[in-house]
Design a protein around this motif. Structure first.
Motif, PDB file in Angstrom:
ATOM      1  N   LEU A  76      14.418 -36.286 -27.929  1.00 33.96           N
ATOM      2  CA  LEU A  76      13.387 -37.303 -27.731  1.00 33.96           C
ATOM      3  C   LEU A  76      13.995 -38.525 -27.052  1.00 33.96           C
ATOM      4  CD1 LEU A  76      11.839 -37.308 -31.351  1.00 33.96           C
ATOM      5  CD2 LEU A  76      11.408 -35.681 -29.511  1.00 33.96           C
ATOM      6  N   ASP A  77      13.307 -39.037 -26.041  1.00 32.08           N
ATOM      7  CA  ASP A  77      13.780 -40.268 -25.404  1.00 32.08           C
ATOM      8  C   ASP A  77      12.613 -40.930 -24.686  1.00 32.08           C
ATOM      9  OD1 ASP A  77      15.584 -42.242 -24.776  1.00 32.08           O
ATOM     10  OD2 ASP A  77      16.619 -41.119 -23.205  1.00 32.08           O
ATOM     11  N   GLY A  78      12.739 -42.232 -24.500  1.00 30.27           N
ATOM     12  CA  GLY A  78      11.737 -42.983 -23.756  1.00 30.27           C
ATOM     13  C   GLY A  78      12.404 -43.802 -22.668  1.00 30.27           C
ATOM     14  N   THR A  79      11.687 -44.002 -21.576  1.00 33.54           N
ATOM     15  CA  THR A  79      12.200 -44.860 -20.510  1.00 33.54           C
ATOM     16  C   THR A  79      11.064 -45.747 -20.020  1.00 33.54           C
ATOM     17  OG1 THR A  79      13.482 -44.883 -18.455  1.00 33.54           O
ATOM     18  CG2 THR A  79      11.694 -43.289 -18.569  1.00 33.54           C
ATOM     19  N   TYR A  80      11.422 -46.900 -19.486  1.00 38.35           N
ATOM     20  CA  TYR A  80      10.399 -47.849 -19.046  1.00 38.35           C
ATOM     21  C   TYR A  80      10.237 -47.836 -17.531  1.00 38.35           C
ATOM     22  CZ  TYR A  80       9.672 -49.834 -23.645  1.00 38.35           C
ATOM     23  OH  TYR A  80       9.320 -50.002 -24.958  1.00 38.35           O
ATOM     24  N   LEU A  81       8.976 -47.888 -17.107  1.00 36.63           N
ATOM     25  CA  LEU A  81       8.634 -47.970 -15.690  1.00 36.63           C
ATOM     26  C   LEU A  81       7.699 -49.150 -15.478  1.00 36.63           C
ATOM     27  CD1 LEU A  81       7.723 -44.224 -15.021  1.00 36.63           C
ATOM     28  CD2 LEU A  81       9.897 -45.337 -14.519  1.00 36.63           C
ATOM     29  N   LYS A  82       7.768 -49.737 -14.286  1.00 36.16           N
ATOM     30  CA  LYS A  82       6.838 -50.817 -13.950  1.00 36.16           C
ATOM     31  C   LYS A  82       5.497 -50.201 -13.559  1.00 36.16           C
ATOM     32  CE  LYS A  82      10.248 -54.220 -12.429  1.00 36.16           C
ATOM     33  NZ  LYS A  82      10.064 -55.064 -13.624  1.00 36.16           N
ATOM     34  N   LEU A  83       4.468 -50.576 -14.293  1.00 33.73           N
ATOM     35  CA  LEU A  83       3.139 -49.993 -14.094  1.00 33.73           C
ATOM     36  C   LEU A  83       2.120 -51.105 -13.879  1.00 33.73           C
ATOM     37  CD1 LEU A  83       1.081 -47.646 -14.251  1.00 33.73           C
ATOM     38  CD2 LEU A  83       1.197 -47.822 -16.733  1.00 33.73           C
ATOM     39  N   VAL A  97       9.757 -35.391 -24.238  1.00 33.59           N
ATOM     40  CA  VAL A  97      10.301 -34.445 -25.220  1.00 33.59           C
ATOM     41  C   VAL A  97      10.814 -33.217 -24.483  1.00 33.59           C
ATOM     42  CG1 VAL A  97       9.834 -33.036 -27.264  1.00 33.59           C
ATOM     43  CG2 VAL A  97       8.613 -35.210 -26.941  1.00 33.59           C
ATOM     44  N   ILE A  98      12.080 -32.883 -24.716  1.00 37.49           N
ATOM     45  CA  ILE A  98      12.664 -31.641 -24.204  1.00 37.49           C
ATOM     46  C   ILE A  98      12.917 -30.715 -25.384  1.00 37.49           C
ATOM     47  CG2 ILE A  98      14.710 -30.586 -23.141  1.00 37.49           C
ATOM     48  CD1 ILE A  98      14.963 -32.970 -21.328  1.00 37.49           C
ATOM     49  N   GLY A  99      12.458 -29.481 -25.275  1.00 39.43           N
ATOM     50  CA  GLY A  99      12.701 -28.480 -26.306  1.00 39.43           C
ATOM     51  C   GLY A  99      13.712 -27.458 -25.828  1.00 39.43           C
ATOM     52  N   VAL A 100      14.534 -26.972 -26.764  1.00 42.16           N
ATOM     53  CA  VAL A 100      15.495 -25.907 -26.459  1.00 42.16           C
ATOM     54  C   VAL A 100      15.233 -24.749 -27.418  1.00 42.16           C
ATOM     55  CG1 VAL A 100      17.923 -25.252 -26.231  1.00 42.16           C
ATOM     56  CG2 VAL A 100      17.221 -27.614 -25.765  1.00 42.16           C
ATOM     57  N   THR A 101      15.022 -23.565 -26.869  1.00 44.48           N
ATOM     58  CA  THR A 101      14.770 -22.394 -27.703  1.00 44.48           C
ATOM     59  C   THR A 101      16.049 -21.958 -28.404  1.00 44.48           C
ATOM     60  OG1 THR A 101      15.252 -20.860 -25.895  1.00 44.48           O
ATOM     61  CG2 THR A 101      12.958 -21.606 -26.121  1.00 44.48           C
ATOM     62  N   GLU A 102      15.911 -21.079 -29.386  1.00 46.01           N
ATOM     63  CA  GLU A 102      17.102 -20.649 -30.123  1.00 46.01           C
ATOM     64  C   GLU A 102      18.067 -19.859 -29.246  1.00 46.01           C
ATOM     65  OE1 GLU A 102      16.091 -17.177 -33.044  1.00 46.01           O
ATOM     66  OE2 GLU A 102      14.230 -18.267 -32.686  1.00 46.01           O
ATOM     67  N   ASP A 103      17.577 -19.320 -28.125  1.00 47.54           N
ATOM     68  CA  ASP A 103      18.500 -18.631 -27.219  1.00 47.54           C
ATOM     69  C   ASP A 103      18.970 -19.532 -26.076  1.00 47.54           C
ATOM     70  OD1 ASP A 103      15.965 -18.587 -26.204  1.00 47.54           O
ATOM     71  OD2 ASP A 103      15.952 -16.484 -25.613  1.00 47.54           O
ATOM     72  N   GLY A 104      18.627 -20.836 -26.141  1.00 42.88           N
ATOM     73  CA  GLY A 104      19.289 -21.803 -25.275  1.00 42.88           C
ATOM     74  C   GLY A 104      18.598 -22.175 -23.982  1.00 42.88           C
ATOM     75  N   TYR A 105      17.307 -21.874 -23.862  1.00 38.82           N
ATOM     76  CA  TYR A 105      16.579 -22.270 -22.658  1.00 38.82           C
ATOM     77  C   TYR A 105      15.775 -23.532 -22.947  1.00 38.82           C
ATOM     78  CZ  TYR A 105      17.956 -17.790 -20.761  1.00 38.82           C
ATOM     79  OH  TYR A 105      18.702 -16.726 -20.309  1.00 38.82           O
ATOM     80  N   ARG A 106      15.893 -24.506 -22.057  1.00 36.49           N
ATOM     81  CA  ARG A 106      15.235 -25.795 -22.289  1.00 36.49           C
ATOM     82  C   ARG A 106      14.036 -25.973 -21.371  1.00 36.49           C
ATOM     83  NH1 ARG A 106      19.488 -29.534 -18.768  1.00 36.49           N
ATOM     84  NH2 ARG A 106      20.372 -27.647 -17.899  1.00 36.49           N
ATOM     85  N   GLU A 107      13.129 -26.813 -21.803  1.00 30.32           N
ATOM     86  CA  GLU A 107      11.998 -27.198 -20.960  1.00 30.32           C
ATOM     87  C   GLU A 107      11.471 -28.548 -21.418  1.00 30.32           C
ATOM     88  OE1 GLU A 107       8.121 -25.263 -21.503  1.00 30.32           O
ATOM     89  OE2 GLU A 107       8.978 -24.123 -23.164  1.00 30.32           O
ATOM     90  N   ILE A 108      10.909 -29.275 -20.484  1.00 33.39           N
ATOM     91  CA  ILE A 108      10.212 -30.512 -20.835  1.00 33.39           C
ATOM     92  C   ILE A 108       8.873 -30.096 -21.426  1.00 33.39           C
ATOM     93  CG2 ILE A 108       9.179 -32.643 -19.957  1.00 33.39           C
ATOM     94  CD1 ILE A 108      11.366 -32.588 -17.740  1.00 33.39           C
ATOM     95  N   VAL A 166      10.886 -26.376 -36.024  1.00 31.61           N
ATOM     96  CA  VAL A 166      11.996 -27.038 -35.334  1.00 31.61           C
ATOM     97  C   VAL A 166      13.165 -27.145 -36.304  1.00 31.61           C
ATOM     98  CG1 VAL A 166      12.771 -29.207 -34.275  1.00 31.61           C
ATOM     99  CG2 VAL A 166      10.447 -28.366 -33.837  1.00 31.61           C
ATOM    100  N   LEU A 167      14.363 -26.879 -35.804  1.00 31.53           N
ATOM    101  CA  LEU A 167      15.549 -27.038 -36.644  1.00 31.53           C
ATOM    102  C   LEU A 167      16.096 -28.457 -36.597  1.00 31.53           C
ATOM    103  CD1 LEU A 167      17.600 -23.766 -35.930  1.00 31.53           C
ATOM    104  CD2 LEU A 167      16.141 -24.266 -37.908  1.00 31.53           C
ATOM    105  N   LEU A 168      16.152 -29.053 -35.397  1.00 26.43           N
ATOM    106  CA  LEU A 168      16.886 -30.307 -35.229  1.00 26.43           C
ATOM    107  C   LEU A 168      16.214 -31.214 -34.208  1.00 26.43           C
ATOM    108  CD1 LEU A 168      19.563 -31.873 -35.885  1.00 26.43           C
ATOM    109  CD2 LEU A 168      20.592 -30.658 -33.945  1.00 26.43           C
ATOM    110  N   GLY A 169      16.015 -32.467 -34.586  1.00 30.66           N
ATOM    111  CA  GLY A 169      15.551 -33.487 -33.651  1.00 30.66           C
ATOM    112  C   GLY A 169      16.702 -34.421 -33.318  1.00 30.66           C
ATOM    113  N   ILE A 170      16.892 -34.713 -32.029  1.00 29.31           N
ATOM    114  CA  ILE A 170      18.025 -35.535 -31.578  1.00 29.31           C
ATOM    115  C   ILE A 170      17.486 -36.729 -30.795  1.00 29.31           C
ATOM    116  CG2 ILE A 170      20.201 -35.548 -30.287  1.00 29.31           C
ATOM    117  CD1 ILE A 170      20.223 -32.482 -30.538  1.00 29.31           C
ATOM    118  N   PHE A 171      17.945 -37.925 -31.177  1.00 33.05           N
ATOM    119  CA  PHE A 171      17.437 -39.134 -30.530  1.00 33.05           C
ATOM    120  C   PHE A 171      18.377 -40.296 -30.791  1.00 33.05           C
ATOM    121  CE2 PHE A 171      14.889 -37.683 -34.184  1.00 33.05           C
ATOM    122  CZ  PHE A 171      15.374 -38.523 -35.180  1.00 33.05           C
ATOM    123  N   ASP A 172      18.066 -41.433 -30.178  1.00 33.43           N
ATOM    124  CA  ASP A 172      18.890 -42.623 -30.402  1.00 33.43           C
ATOM    125  C   ASP A 172      18.421 -43.329 -31.671  1.00 33.43           C
ATOM    126  OD1 ASP A 172      16.596 -44.044 -29.736  1.00 33.43           O
ATOM    127  OD2 ASP A 172      17.251 -44.489 -27.695  1.00 33.43           O
ATOM    128  N   GLY A 173      18.828 -44.565 -31.847  1.00 38.81           N
ATOM    129  CA  GLY A 173      18.606 -45.217 -33.140  1.00 38.81           C
ATOM    130  C   GLY A 173      17.355 -46.054 -33.263  1.00 38.81           C
TER     131      GLY A 173
END
Length: 287
Positions: A44-51, A64-75, A104-111
């Motif tokens: 999980l991550d967020g970024t800012y854009l001028k809108l 959000v990017i997901g990774v399957t148990e066999d290691g394939y990722r997708e947005i 889901v096994l694990l969520g990874i993000f900043d603080g």
């Protein structure tokens, strides 16, 4: 012209109109597409854009990017608008769950404060991993220059441990060394220890992939790179077009590229799913 910036060359007005119509339909379908039931990891991550709305302001794009148990990722999805918040993330994760990602096994993000609670609200059985690289960076910003090398090595000893037990011993050594000089830093590492070392409960072959948010940060940098020629985006719809086109391109590229270490870890991850969620009666292949 907005689309020329994104697509890389000029189009006749009629052609641009047609592209725009198709893209809007594609975006809506993409945002509602069903997801796999199981993802070993969510980044999980967020970024800012001028809108531009009435005026120009920075607004967040949740990704959000997901990774399957066999290691394939997708947005899995992106969500535009407002300021990043734990409530915003809970809404994002609710949508991901609604579209079929139930396990889901694990969520990874900043603080970001409250993000762990948001994750647990939607995925109570998931583990959470705070980005170690962010923690290290924040720590080094708070110490004197002459101490940075030594404290960096001592932090490294914690997160490069082979087990939670070893990491805990290294944490004790870290605190013994730095408690007097930097009491707040020692306290912070002790308080955050378990959420910083969740990755040590996972197969060693994928630990380099899951102790940090680098996987998703690289994607965010690509968004920024492609958008840097624009001072501001003319509408929320314009932002969606940009992010959609880049996301679709990434997913196509990633569909045949397995992340390092997941092939070896796949059987163990499968067992973790079974233990945590029970047997999966039907497996959907949507790569």
């Amino acid at each position: 012209n907005f689309l020329e910036h994104i697509l890389g060359h000029a189009y006749a007005p009629g052609t641009i109109s047609n592209i725009t119509d198709v893209v809007i339909e594609d975006i809506r379908a993409w945002q509602e597409r069903p997801l796999q039931k199981r993802y070993a990891v969510l980044y999980l991550d967020g970024t800012y854009l001028k809108l531009r709305r009435d005026d120009v302001a920075n607004e967040v794009v949740y990704v959000v990017i997901g990774v399957t148990e066999d290691g394939y990722r997708e947005i899995l999805g992106f969500y535009v608008g407002g300021q990043e918040s734990s409530l915003g993330w809970e809404e994002v994760l609710s949508d991901i769950y609604r579209r079929g990602c139930e396990e889901v096994l694990l969520g990874i993000f900043d603080g970001l404060p409250g993000l762990e609670e948001a994750m647990k609200a939607i995925y109570p059985k998931a583990d959470v991993q705070r980005c170690v690289v962010h923690k290290v960076r924040n720590t080094l910003n708070k110490v004197r220059k002459k101490d940075r090398s030594a404290i960096s090595e001592d932090m490294k000893a914690i997160y490069r441990s082979n087990s939670k037990e070893e990491a805990e011993k290294q944490l004790d050594a870290f605190c013994d060394t730095w408690q007097k000089k930097y009491p707040k830093i020692a306290k912070s590492w002790r308080e955050d220890f378990y959420v910083l070392t969740t990755f040590l409960n996972y197969p060693s072959s994928i630990r380099p992939m899951i102790y940090t948010t680098n996987i998703i940060e690289r994607t965010m940098k690509e968004f920024k790179k492609r958008l840097k020629t624009m001072n501001s985006l003319p509408s929320e719809e314009a932002v969606e077009k940009v992010i959609y086109m880049i996301s679709d391109e990434c997913n196509t590229k990633w569909s045949t590229r397995r992340l390092r270490g997941f092939k070896e870890a796949s059987p163990e991850l499968h067992t973790m799913f079974e233990e945590r969620y029970g047997s999966q009666t039907e497996t959907e292949e949507k790569r």
